[in-house]
Design a protein around this motif. Structure first.
Motif, PDB file in Angstrom:
ATOM      1  N   GLN A  56       0.791  -1.218   0.000  1.00 30.15           N
ATOM      2  CA  GLN A  56       0.000   0.000   0.000  1.00 30.15           C
ATOM      3  C   GLN A  56       0.831   1.280   0.000  1.00 30.15           C
ATOM      4  O   GLN A  56       0.305   2.350   0.258  1.00 30.15           O
ATOM      5  CB  GLN A  56      -0.944  -0.001   1.205  1.00 30.15           C
ATOM      6  CG  GLN A  56      -2.089  -0.961   1.029  1.00 30.15           C
ATOM      7  CD  GLN A  56      -2.966  -0.552  -0.147  1.00 30.15           C
ATOM      8  OE1 GLN A  56      -3.529   0.523  -0.175  1.00 30.15           O
ATOM      9  NE2 GLN A  56      -3.058  -1.412  -1.145  1.00 30.15           N
ATOM     10  N   ASN A  58       1.763   3.076  -7.920  1.00 28.80           N
ATOM     11  CA  ASN A  58       0.475   3.471  -7.340  1.00 28.80           C
ATOM     12  C   ASN A  58       0.157   4.946  -7.588  1.00 28.80           C
ATOM     13  O   ASN A  58      -0.998   5.311  -7.784  1.00 28.80           O
ATOM     14  CB  ASN A  58       0.431   3.143  -5.852  1.00 28.80           C
ATOM     15  CG  ASN A  58       0.268   1.657  -5.595  1.00 28.80           C
ATOM     16  OD1 ASN A  58      -0.175   0.911  -6.464  1.00 28.80           O
ATOM     17  ND2 ASN A  58       0.644   1.208  -4.409  1.00 28.80           N
ATOM     18  N   CYS A  85      -8.206  -2.612  -2.865  1.00 27.72           N
ATOM     19  CA  CYS A  85      -6.948  -2.675  -2.118  1.00 27.72           C
ATOM     20  C   CYS A  85      -6.920  -3.923  -1.252  1.00 27.72           C
ATOM     21  O   CYS A  85      -7.938  -4.299  -0.668  1.00 27.72           O
ATOM     22  CB  CYS A  85      -6.794  -1.441  -1.229  1.00 27.72           C
ATOM     23  SG  CYS A  85      -6.558   0.098  -2.142  1.00 27.72           S
ATOM     24  N   LYS A 144      -5.496  -1.849   4.207  1.00 29.07           N
ATOM     25  CA  LYS A 144      -5.436  -0.406   4.430  1.00 29.07           C
ATOM     26  C   LYS A 144      -3.979   0.033   4.490  1.00 29.07           C
ATOM     27  O   LYS A 144      -3.119  -0.716   4.936  1.00 29.07           O
ATOM     28  CB  LYS A 144      -6.157  -0.029   5.725  1.00 29.07           C
ATOM     29  CG  LYS A 144      -7.655  -0.151   5.625  1.00 29.07           C
ATOM     30  CD  LYS A 144      -8.316   0.466   6.836  1.00 29.07           C
ATOM     31  CE  LYS A 144      -9.813   0.444   6.679  1.00 29.07           C
ATOM     32  NZ  LYS A 144     -10.329   1.585   5.960  1.00 29.07           N
ATOM     33  N   SER A 193      -4.805   3.470   0.223  1.00 26.21           N
ATOM     34  CA  SER A 193      -6.240   3.513   0.547  1.00 26.21           C
ATOM     35  C   SER A 193      -6.589   4.814   1.269  1.00 26.21           C
ATOM     36  O   SER A 193      -7.654   5.390   1.034  1.00 26.21           O
ATOM     37  CB  SER A 193      -6.661   2.295   1.367  1.00 26.21           C
ATOM     38  OG  SER A 193      -5.968   2.236   2.592  1.00 26.21           O
ATOM     39  N   VAL A 241     -11.640  -2.531   0.447  1.00 25.63           N
ATOM     40  CA  VAL A 241     -10.506  -3.187   1.092  1.00 25.63           C
ATOM     41  C   VAL A 241     -10.910  -4.639   1.334  1.00 25.63           C
ATOM     42  O   VAL A 241     -11.841  -4.910   2.086  1.00 25.63           O
ATOM     43  CB  VAL A 241     -10.112  -2.494   2.413  1.00 25.63           C
ATOM     44  CG1 VAL A 241      -8.970  -3.241   3.083  1.00 25.63           C
ATOM     45  CG2 VAL A 241      -9.723  -1.047   2.156  1.00 25.63           C
TER      46      VAL A 241
END
Length: 133
Positions: free
Chosen positions: A11, A17, A38, A41, A45, A57
């Motif tokens: 993430q 991203n 996603c 988290k 996100s 999520v």
């Protein structure tokens, strides 16, 4: 058009991203209904939520590893887990029913699996070439 974006399972808000985030915003400005799936988290996100972009999520794991990857011994467990997790994700998306899935990395297989289940086009953005790069 309803478009589901699938980023890397990590993430971090790094190059791939960030690039995907620009594309997501562009697609929304063009009038598309966009959601981002996603795996957990994190920075990405949080940034999506901050920008009022729909985030789902739902845990899933990478589907490929290099020989030197520290999680290589867990690959069979991840693969088995994904079988169940993918079905759960499909159930969550069934009512929305995307028209297109865009996977932002070749190490994530859930986008291809979902596209096959929904019988819709899938764009797989190749951002890494393994040993070549």
């Amino acid at each position: 058009m309803k478009v589901l974006f699938v980023p890397q399972t990590g993430q971090a808000l790094l190059g791939a991203n960030r690039s995907m985030l620009d594309l997501v915003e562009h697609m929304i400005k063009k009038g598309n209904d966009v959601k981002v799936l996603c795996a957990k988290k994190g920075e990405l996100s949080a940034e999506l939520e901050k920008r009022k972009i729909d985030v789902i999520v739902s845990r899933h794991f990478t589907w490929c590893f290099t020989i030197i990857h520290p999680y290589l011994p867990l690959a069979p467990i991840f693969s088995l887990s994904n079988r169940f997790l993918y079905k759960k994700i499909f159930s969550r998306l069934k009512d929305w029913s995307p028209d297109l899935i865009y996977t932002n990395n070749t190490t994530v297989g859930v986008g291809a699996w979902l596209a096959e289940k929904f019988r819709i086009p899938h764009i797989w953005h190749v951002r890494e070439l393994g040993w070549i790069d």
